[in-house]
Design a protein around this motif. Sequence first.
Motif, PDB file in Angstrom:
ATOM      1  N   GLY A  58       0.827  -1.198   0.000  1.00  0.00           N
ATOM      2  CA  GLY A  58       0.000   0.000   0.000  1.00  0.00           C
ATOM      3  C   GLY A  58       0.859   1.244   0.000  1.00  0.00           C
ATOM      4  O   GLY A  58       1.913   1.300  -0.638  1.00  0.00           O
ATOM      5  N   VAL A  59       0.418   2.254   0.739  1.00  0.00           N
ATOM      6  CA  VAL A  59       1.042   3.575   0.724  1.00  0.00           C
ATOM      7  C   VAL A  59       1.458   3.965   2.132  1.00  0.00           C
ATOM      8  O   VAL A  59       0.659   3.865   3.083  1.00  0.00           O
ATOM      9  N   LEU A  60       2.705   4.403   2.282  1.00  0.00           N
ATOM     10  CA  LEU A  60       3.206   5.003   3.511  1.00  0.00           C
ATOM     11  C   LEU A  60       3.411   6.489   3.246  1.00  0.00           C
ATOM     12  O   LEU A  60       4.288   6.877   2.473  1.00  0.00           O
ATOM     13  N   PHE A  61       2.589   7.320   3.873  1.00  0.00           N
ATOM     14  CA  PHE A  61       2.627   8.767   3.644  1.00  0.00           C
ATOM     15  C   PHE A  61       3.248   9.452   4.845  1.00  0.00           C
ATOM     16  O   PHE A  61       2.759   9.323   5.973  1.00  0.00           O
ATOM     17  N   LEU A  62       4.333  10.175   4.617  1.00  0.00           N
ATOM     18  CA  LEU A  62       5.006  10.946   5.663  1.00  0.00           C
ATOM     19  C   LEU A  62       4.804  12.421   5.359  1.00  0.00           C
ATOM     20  O   LEU A  62       5.502  13.008   4.531  1.00  0.00           O
ATOM     21  N   ASP A  63       3.800  13.007   6.006  1.00  0.00           N
ATOM     22  CA  ASP A  63       3.524  14.434   5.830  1.00  0.00           C
ATOM     23  C   ASP A  63       4.514  15.243   6.654  1.00  0.00           C
ATOM     24  O   ASP A  63       4.946  14.807   7.728  1.00  0.00           O
ATOM     25  N   GLU A  64       4.866  16.432   6.148  1.00  0.00           N
ATOM     26  CA  GLU A  64       5.891  17.255   6.796  1.00  0.00           C
ATOM     27  C   GLU A  64       7.153  16.422   7.018  1.00  0.00           C
ATOM     28  O   GLU A  64       7.710  16.345   8.126  1.00  0.00           O
ATOM     29  N   ALA A  65       7.637  15.796   5.950  1.00  0.00           N
ATOM     30  CA  ALA A  65       8.750  14.849   6.053  1.00  0.00           C
ATOM     31  C   ALA A  65       9.993  15.435   6.722  1.00  0.00           C
ATOM     32  O   ALA A  65      10.641  14.739   7.514  1.00  0.00           O
ATOM     33  N   PRO A  66      10.390  16.714   6.465  1.00  0.00           N
ATOM     34  CA  PRO A  66      11.595  17.225   7.146  1.00  0.00           C
ATOM     35  C   PRO A  66      11.440  17.342   8.657  1.00  0.00           C
ATOM     36  O   PRO A  66      12.445  17.512   9.353  1.00  0.00           O
ATOM     37  N   GLU A  67      10.211  17.274   9.174  1.00  0.00           N
ATOM     38  CA  GLU A  67      10.005  17.354  10.620  1.00  0.00           C
ATOM     39  C   GLU A  67      10.282  16.018  11.313  1.00  0.00           C
ATOM     40  O   GLU A  67      10.383  15.963  12.539  1.00  0.00           O
ATOM     41  N   TYR A  68      10.367  14.925  10.559  1.00  0.00           N
ATOM     42  CA  TYR A  68      10.719  13.636  11.150  1.00  0.00           C
ATOM     43  C   TYR A  68      12.190  13.644  11.533  1.00  0.00           C
ATOM     44  O   TYR A  68      13.013  14.362  10.933  1.00  0.00           O
ATOM     45  N   ASP A  69      12.524  12.844  12.522  1.00  0.00           N
ATOM     46  CA  ASP A  69      13.924  12.664  12.872  1.00  0.00           C
ATOM     47  C   ASP A  69      14.679  12.085  11.682  1.00  0.00           C
ATOM     48  O   ASP A  69      14.189  11.174  11.015  1.00  0.00           O
ATOM     49  N   ARG A  70      15.850  12.613  11.414  1.00  0.00           N
ATOM     50  CA  ARG A  70      16.592  12.165  10.229  1.00  0.00           C
ATOM     51  C   ARG A  70      16.906  10.677  10.296  1.00  0.00           C
ATOM     52  O   ARG A  70      16.900   9.984   9.276  1.00  0.00           O
ATOM     53  N   GLY A  71      17.171  10.159  11.483  1.00  0.00           N
ATOM     54  CA  GLY A  71      17.444   8.735  11.616  1.00  0.00           C
ATOM     55  C   GLY A  71      16.249   7.886  11.220  1.00  0.00           C
ATOM     56  O   GLY A  71      16.417   6.789  10.673  1.00  0.00           O
ATOM     57  N   VAL A  72      15.040   8.387  11.488  1.00  0.00           N
ATOM     58  CA  VAL A  72      13.829   7.658  11.091  1.00  0.00           C
ATOM     59  C   VAL A  72      13.724   7.596   9.570  1.00  0.00           C
ATOM     60  O   VAL A  72      13.431   6.542   8.989  1.00  0.00           O
ATOM     61  N   LEU A  73      13.982   8.727   8.913  1.00  0.00           N
ATOM     62  CA  LEU A  73      13.894   8.753   7.453  1.00  0.00           C
ATOM     63  C   LEU A  73      14.960   7.867   6.815  1.00  0.00           C
ATOM     64  O   LEU A  73      14.683   7.119   5.878  1.00  0.00           O
ATOM     65  N   ASP A  74      16.173   7.940   7.331  1.00  0.00           N
ATOM     66  CA  ASP A  74      17.243   7.134   6.742  1.00  0.00           C
ATOM     67  C   ASP A  74      17.039   5.644   6.977  1.00  0.00           C
ATOM     68  O   ASP A  74      17.540   4.813   6.208  1.00  0.00           O
ATOM     69  N   THR A 101      16.122  32.472   6.838  1.00  0.00           N
ATOM     70  CA  THR A 101      17.456  32.791   6.344  1.00  0.00           C
ATOM     71  C   THR A 101      17.947  31.650   5.457  1.00  0.00           C
ATOM     72  O   THR A 101      17.432  30.520   5.540  1.00  0.00           O
ATOM     73  N   PRO A 102      18.931  31.904   4.592  1.00  0.00           N
ATOM     74  CA  PRO A 102      19.486  30.807   3.778  1.00  0.00           C
ATOM     75  C   PRO A 102      19.977  29.640   4.610  1.00  0.00           C
ATOM     76  O   PRO A 102      19.831  28.478   4.216  1.00  0.00           O
ATOM     77  N   THR A 103      20.559  29.916   5.774  1.00  0.00           N
ATOM     78  CA  THR A 103      21.024  28.826   6.634  1.00  0.00           C
ATOM     79  C   THR A 103      19.862  27.988   7.130  1.00  0.00           C
ATOM     80  O   THR A 103      19.937  26.746   7.177  1.00  0.00           O
ATOM     81  N   MET A 104      18.765  28.636   7.500  1.00  0.00           N
ATOM     82  CA  MET A 104      17.576  27.909   7.959  1.00  0.00           C
ATOM     83  C   MET A 104      17.028  27.029   6.848  1.00  0.00           C
ATOM     84  O   MET A 104      16.623  25.889   7.093  1.00  0.00           O
ATOM     85  N   ARG A 105      17.021  27.544   5.627  1.00  0.00           N
ATOM     86  CA  ARG A 105      16.498  26.752   4.499  1.00  0.00           C
ATOM     87  C   ARG A 105      17.372  25.527   4.244  1.00  0.00           C
ATOM     88  O   ARG A 105      16.871  24.425   4.041  1.00  0.00           O
ATOM     89  N   ARG A 106      18.700  25.739   4.233  1.00  0.00           N
ATOM     90  CA  ARG A 106      19.601  24.615   3.976  1.00  0.00           C
ATOM     91  C   ARG A 106      19.478  23.551   5.065  1.00  0.00           C
ATOM     92  O   ARG A 106      19.470  22.345   4.776  1.00  0.00           O
ATOM     93  N   ARG A 107      19.412  24.008   6.311  1.00  0.00           N
ATOM     94  CA  ARG A 107      19.294  23.046   7.414  1.00  0.00           C
ATOM     95  C   ARG A 107      17.966  22.272   7.308  1.00  0.00           C
ATOM     96  O   ARG A 107      17.918  21.067   7.568  1.00  0.00           O
ATOM     97  N   TYR A 108      16.907  22.972   6.949  1.00  0.00           N
ATOM     98  CA  TYR A 108      15.587  22.319   6.819  1.00  0.00           C
ATOM     99  C   TYR A 108      15.592  21.279   5.703  1.00  0.00           C
ATOM    100  O   TYR A 108      15.133  20.159   5.875  1.00  0.00           O
ATOM    101  N   GLN A 109      16.132  21.657   4.537  1.00  0.00           N
ATOM    102  CA  GLN A 109      16.143  20.734   3.405  1.00  0.00           C
ATOM    103  C   GLN A 109      17.112  19.570   3.615  1.00  0.00           C
ATOM    104  O   GLN A 109      16.918  18.483   3.070  1.00  0.00           O
ATOM    105  N   ALA A 110      18.159  19.781   4.419  1.00  0.00           N
ATOM    106  CA  ALA A 110      19.150  18.727   4.640  1.00  0.00           C
ATOM    107  C   ALA A 110      18.630  17.624   5.548  1.00  0.00           C
ATOM    108  O   ALA A 110      19.295  16.590   5.706  1.00  0.00           O
ATOM    109  N   ARG A 111      17.456  17.802   6.152  1.00  0.00           N
ATOM    110  CA  ARG A 111      16.901  16.742   7.005  1.00  0.00           C
ATOM    111  C   ARG A 111      16.516  15.517   6.191  1.00  0.00           C
ATOM    112  O   ARG A 111      16.418  14.420   6.735  1.00  0.00           O
ATOM    113  N   MET A 112      16.250  15.706   4.915  1.00  0.00           N
ATOM    114  CA  MET A 112      16.027  14.567   4.025  1.00  0.00           C
ATOM    115  C   MET A 112      17.333  14.327   3.275  1.00  0.00           C
ATOM    116  O   MET A 112      17.726  15.130   2.430  1.00  0.00           O
ATOM    117  N   SER A 113      17.999  13.249   3.584  1.00  0.00           N
ATOM    118  CA  SER A 113      19.339  13.012   3.066  1.00  0.00           C
ATOM    119  C   SER A 113      19.320  12.731   1.569  1.00  0.00           C
ATOM    120  O   SER A 113      18.310  12.274   1.010  1.00  0.00           O
TER     121      SER A 113
END
Length: 514
Positions: free
Chosen positions: A306-322, A372-384
């Motif tokens: 089926g389907v596993l939907f992760l809404d607000e994916a960058p808010e998950y712990d990075r270890g969970v996503l990886d 800020t650009p730093t905030m954006r980069r940090r937010y997007q980097a949560r998804m490896s």
Amino acid sequence: MSLGRTYSVALVGLNGYIVEVEADIGQTLPAFVILGLPDASLNEAKERIRSAAQNSGIPLSRRKITANLIPASLPKRGSGFDLAIAMAVLLAADDIRPTGRIVFIAELGLDGRLRPVRGILPAVMAAVRAGYPEVVVARANVAEAELVPGARVRGYATLARLAFDCGADPQDLALDFEPEPEDDGPGTSAGPALAPDMCDVSGQAAARRALEVAAAGAHHLLLTGPPGAGKTMLAERLPGLLPDLGDTEAMEVTAIHSLCSLPSGSVQLLRRPPYENPHHTATAVAIIGGGSGLPRPGAASRAHRGVLFLDEAPEYDRGVLDALRQPLESGELVIHRSAGSAAYPARFQLVLAANPCPCGKATGKGVDCICTPTMRRRYQARMSGPLLDRVDIQLEVERVSLAGFGQPAEEEGTASIAERVRAARSRQLDRLLPYGMETNAQVPGRLLRGALRLGAPTTRILDYALERGVLTARGYDRVLRLAWTVADLSLHDAPDADDVGQALGLRQAAAASL
């Protein structure tokens, strides 16, 4: 006789093993001992069995009772062994006649009733595979147990009635006790909820097309866009586009949900693909599975087929996503714990939804964004990067315009899109069945560069992207899989250059750099 023998089933993950239950009545002081690596709930069976037998009119012997569960090295847990132990003890005391190769799976209440247990479906499947087709379960578990082909199931409400059918003296049995029917709980009589329909989605032509391609080829999907653009609405409608599960798939999915759900009498074969939407505060154990003792399945396994939907994916712990990277490739989760390891199937479609930045306003010119650009980069980097490289379709969902928000009734509905998806899945099955596969998402690179190899003019744009480092080797293969799905939806025998271009466009993170 002083030794009785019955059979039950121990589950380790979805795998079941026949357990031989021996009971011996000794000549020493009264005691009740259970051997064979029982857990706490199984150790408590001693008092449940004594009270159930007493209240059923067949009290246990006052001498020492030893119950041994073979193989002794296999961890055993749960209350499903209650009935098998009770029947073995009664057999050892000559209160009933030998039961042969019957498997007993039920919990005992103090009043002698047989209560349902979870995991009946995989347990009965294991018993039938091992050559033990005759199974006795609680009456509330009969419907679930009968889903297994070849099983000969008998359901009982009380221990007294089962003992009577096994030759116990009816003189003292509490045969007049008939428990009330099990209550399935509030709300079970309500009709099915209205399924979300694609006609509710206004505009978003590109996102609707991406959803159709994802459904047709079982591809993973990332939707990035501002709040309110419709990412969650689109993800909720993906299961409706997927075809019904086949017999084998339905048994797999139902077995997992039987293991996870509370015991109930209202179990039926699950024909629709499951949908799991865990909250972003979920831990790795909740998503992947685990826990103390023998590991249990998590949301990833419950979303199997089926389907596993992760809404607000960058808010998950990075270890969970990886942690999802391994099942995305193998379709299986093997979880190791100190008490043992368990393997659970986890071949799901992953759908990720994310905002472009923490405030969600970094779209278009981004003049309203306060990050800020730093905030954006940090937010997007949560998804490896390695995780995103495994996601076939990466699409930016634009905010819906006023023109596109006009007439939702004019949008194409789920039924017509699902019909095209079924036709595309049928074409894939005809092409891939000789290789032991069903969907384009399963096709390995060796096949894409072998029997399904495309000509150099068709893949020229992909070769250029790979040469520049825009695409990885894994990304190259995933675009080819997408191209085959686009071709199947277009009724092409093989992808052409336009199909490959569309596929690369759906993987926008790569195409944007060309």
